[in-house]
Design a protein around this motif. Structure first.
Motif, PDB file in Angstrom:
ATOM      1  N   LEU A  53       6.527  -3.350   6.721  1.00  0.00           N
ATOM      2  CA  LEU A  53       5.434  -3.871   5.796  1.00  0.00           C
ATOM      3  C   LEU A  53       3.585  -3.688   5.637  1.00  0.00           C
ATOM      4  CD1 LEU A  53       4.619  -6.642   4.556  1.00  0.00           C
ATOM      5  CD2 LEU A  53       5.024  -7.694   6.210  1.00  0.00           C
ATOM      6  N   ASP A  54       3.127  -2.865   4.749  1.00  0.00           N
ATOM      7  CA  ASP A  54       1.964  -2.451   5.697  1.00  0.00           C
ATOM      8  C   ASP A  54       1.216  -3.376   5.975  1.00  0.00           C
ATOM      9  OD1 ASP A  54      -0.522  -0.232   5.478  1.00  0.00           O
ATOM     10  OD2 ASP A  54      -0.329  -0.761   3.845  1.00  0.00           O
ATOM     11  N   VAL A  55       0.114  -3.299   6.741  1.00  0.00           N
ATOM     12  CA  VAL A  55      -1.159  -4.267   7.239  1.00  0.00           C
ATOM     13  C   VAL A  55      -1.639  -4.596   6.276  1.00  0.00           C
ATOM     14  CG1 VAL A  55      -2.769  -4.916   8.378  1.00  0.00           C
ATOM     15  CG2 VAL A  55      -0.303  -3.825   9.876  1.00  0.00           C
ATOM     16  N   MET A  56      -2.644  -4.109   5.524  1.00  0.00           N
ATOM     17  CA  MET A  56      -3.433  -3.373   4.735  1.00  0.00           C
ATOM     18  C   MET A  56      -2.729  -3.623   3.371  1.00  0.00           C
ATOM     19  SD  MET A  56      -6.293  -4.563   6.450  1.00  0.00           S
ATOM     20  CE  MET A  56      -7.934  -4.247   5.295  1.00  0.00           C
ATOM     21  N   LEU A  57      -2.858  -4.692   2.579  1.00  0.00           N
ATOM     22  CA  LEU A  57      -2.320  -4.756   0.938  1.00  0.00           C
ATOM     23  C   LEU A  57      -3.456  -5.329   0.178  1.00  0.00           C
ATOM     24  CD1 LEU A  57       0.974  -5.550   1.842  1.00  0.00           C
ATOM     25  CD2 LEU A  57       0.207  -3.565   1.073  1.00  0.00           C
ATOM     26  N   PRO A  58      -3.242  -5.050  -1.006  1.00  0.00           N
ATOM     27  CA  PRO A  58      -4.001  -6.531  -2.040  1.00  0.00           C
ATOM     28  C   PRO A  58      -3.553  -7.615  -2.315  1.00  0.00           C
ATOM     29  CG  PRO A  58      -3.234  -4.382  -3.187  1.00  0.00           C
ATOM     30  CD  PRO A  58      -2.831  -4.132  -1.756  1.00  0.00           C
TER      31      PRO A  58
END
Length: 230
Positions: A53-58
């Motif tokens: 899971l990427d932290v910075m997501l749209p």
């Protein structure tokens, strides 16, 4: 034996593609989601052995997605991916229930090792004490045959309890009538399969009616699934 399933929630397409190729080469089954909302949809609709899971997501940040997962009692292993290397960001993710944290750019060998470690420690469903299983505010004690929604105790018959135990041990997996018959009524049961629908209705009336969120859902044409829809 089925391949361990990994959901990759990553908006940088090149990174997501590299992860997909490397993980599939290692024998994992991989699905990609390129924003937080799609990641949440995939999480709700399928069962995963691990989530990257990427932290910075749209759409929805990885932190918000993780918060929603853990607030519902889900214990799927999660490894956070981030370009940030600040201690504060790592602490926030770990406090919310992330199993591990990897900072970009990372070596794929290190990530694979962390994935293997997270999969070894996987526990599902969540057990806060021996025999107790939790989903949202639902608590099922297999040892004492006690069921609670919040602080209210739910009285179930022996067959209703057996059905609920099978559901919660396979939460977020869609179960068809044949599976439920085999595991709850036994392989030698030759009665009408409609008995499953009858008992699901009994169970839903006792453990879902008047409570939020509702946890026992019908998947038309397939069967039933116990999950937190949030």
């Amino acid at each position: 034996m089925s391949k361990p399933s990994i959901l990759v929630v990553e908006d940088e397409e090149k990174i997501a593609r590299v992860l997909e190729l490397e993980l599939e080469y290692e024998g994992y089954s991989v699905v990609k989601a390129n924003d937080g909302l799609e990641g949440m949809q995939q999480f709700r609709e399928n069962s995963w052995d691990l989530i990257l899971l990427d932290v910075m997501l749209p759409g929805m940040s990885g932190v918000d997605l993780l918060r929603r997962m853990r607030s519902g009692g889900d214990e799927t292993p999660v490894i956070m991916l981030t370009a940030k290397d600040g201690l504060e960001d790592k602490v926030e993710g770990l406090d919310l229930g992330a199993n591990d944290y990897v900072t970009k750019p990372f070596q794929i060998e290190e990530l694979l090792a962390r994935i293997r470690a997270a999969l070894r420690t996987k526990t599902k469903p969540k057990e806060v004490e021996q025999g107790v299983m939790i989903l949202a505010d639902l608590k099922v004690n297999e040892a004492t045959h006690e069921v609670f929604r919040g602080k209210e105790q739910i009285e179930l018959t022996a067959k209703e309890f057996s059905l609920l135990v099978y559901f919660i041990k396979n939460q977020r997996q869609v179960l068809n009538r044949e599976q439920l018959l085999d595991h709850v009524w036994g392989y030698d049961y030759y009665g009408d399969t409609n008995i499953v629908d009858v008992y699901v209705r009994y169970l839903r009336n006792k453990m879902d009616k008047g409570y939020e969120p509702q946890l026992l859902h019908t998947v038309r044409g397939v069967g039933y699934v116990l999950k937190d829809p949030r």
